[in-house]
Design a protein around this motif. Structure first.
Motif, short mmCIF file in Angstrom:
data_model
loop_
_atom_site.label_atom_id
_atom_site.label_comp_id
_atom_site.label_asym_id
_atom_site.label_seq_id
_atom_site.Cartn_x
_atom_site.Cartn_y
_atom_site.Cartn_z
N HIS A 11 0.84 -1.19 0.00
CA HIS A 11 0.00 0.00 0.00
C HIS A 11 0.88 1.24 0.00
O HIS A 11 1.75 1.39 0.86
CB HIS A 11 -0.91 0.02 1.24
N ILE A 12 0.62 2.13 -0.96
CA ILE A 12 1.34 3.40 -1.05
C ILE A 12 0.30 4.50 -0.85
O ILE A 12 -0.64 4.61 -1.62
CB ILE A 12 2.03 3.56 -2.42
N THR B 160 3.59 7.20 2.50
CA THR B 160 3.89 6.02 3.31
C THR B 160 3.81 4.77 2.44
O THR B 160 2.93 4.66 1.60
CB THR B 160 2.92 5.88 4.50
N VAL B 161 4.74 3.86 2.66
CA VAL B 161 4.79 2.59 1.94
C VAL B 161 4.70 1.48 2.98
O VAL B 161 5.56 1.37 3.85
CB VAL B 161 6.09 2.45 1.12
N VAL C 53 12.19 5.07 8.39
CA VAL C 53 11.46 3.82 8.60
C VAL C 53 10.88 3.89 10.01
O VAL C 53 11.61 4.08 10.98
CB VAL C 53 12.38 2.59 8.45
N VAL C 54 9.56 3.75 10.10
CA VAL C 54 8.86 3.85 11.37
C VAL C 54 8.32 2.48 11.74
O VAL C 54 7.75 1.78 10.89
CB VAL C 54 7.70 4.87 11.26
N ILE D 294 7.64 2.65 5.66
CA ILE D 294 8.57 3.64 5.12
C ILE D 294 7.81 4.94 4.90
O ILE D 294 6.75 4.94 4.28
CB ILE D 294 9.19 3.15 3.79
N GLN D 295 8.35 6.04 5.40
CA GLN D 295 7.76 7.36 5.20
C GLN D 295 8.72 8.22 4.39
O GLN D 295 9.91 8.28 4.68
CB GLN D 295 7.50 8.06 6.53
N LEU D 296 8.19 8.87 3.35
CA LEU D 296 8.98 9.75 2.49
C LEU D 296 8.34 11.13 2.44
O LEU D 296 7.12 11.25 2.47
CB LEU D 296 9.05 9.19 1.06
#
Length: 123
Positions: free
Chosen positions: A42-43, A56-57, A83-84, A93-95
Motif C-alpha cells: 500500500h502506497i 507512506t509505503v 522507517v517507522v 517507510i515514510q517519504l
C-alpha cells in the motif's frame, strides 16, 4: 459541487481499508487487520501542514531490508524519509512529498512486486 472540491480537507484514517473498519470485515480477517492483505503493498499520501505531504509505503515483505530500500528511495527521488515501526503494521517507510508514482514505478522496475500487487491510495 463544492463538497467534491474540498474532499481532501477531510481528516481520514489512511490505514482504514487495511484494518477493516466495519464489523463484518473483522470476522473475515481472522484477527490482525494487517494480515488480511499481506501480499499487497500500500502506497499512501497524507496531508501534513499546508501543502506539505507525506508518502507512506506499507506491506513490503520481511525478506527485504527496508533501510536499504529507503536509502535507494532517498537517493533516486531526492527526498528525505524514515522507517517507522508501527505496532500493528510492522515497519512502514515514510517519504517527504508526493512520491506515489515514483515509488510504484521503482518497485516494479527492481522486481519487488508486480503491478497487481501495488495499491496506490490518495486524492
Amino acid at each position: 459541487m463544492t463538497d467534491q472540491n474540498i474532499i481532501n480537507l477531510r481528516s481520514a484514517d489512511p490505514f482504514a481499508d487495511v484494518t477493516g473498519s466495519s464489523a463484518s470485515d473483522s470476522g473475515a480477517t481472522g484477527g490482525a487487520g494487517g494480515q488480511r492483505s499481506s501480499n499487497l503493498i500500500h502506497i499512501r499520501i497524507q496531508q501534513r501542514s499546508g501543502k506539505k505531504t507525506l508518502t507512506t509505503v506499507q506491506g513490503i515483505g520481511e525478506e527485504f531490508d527496508k533501510k536499504r530500500l529507503l536509502r535507494a528511495f532517498k537517493k533516486k527521488f531526492a527526498c528525505n524519509g524514515t522507517v517507522v515501526e508501527h505496532q500493528e503494521y510492522g515497519e512502514v517507510i515514510q517519504l517527504q512529498g508526493d512520491q506515489r508514482t515514483n515509488v510504484s514505478q521503482f518497485l516494479k522496475e527492481i522486481g519487488i512486486c508486480q503491478a497487481e500487487q501495488l495499491k496506490v491510495h490518495g486524492f
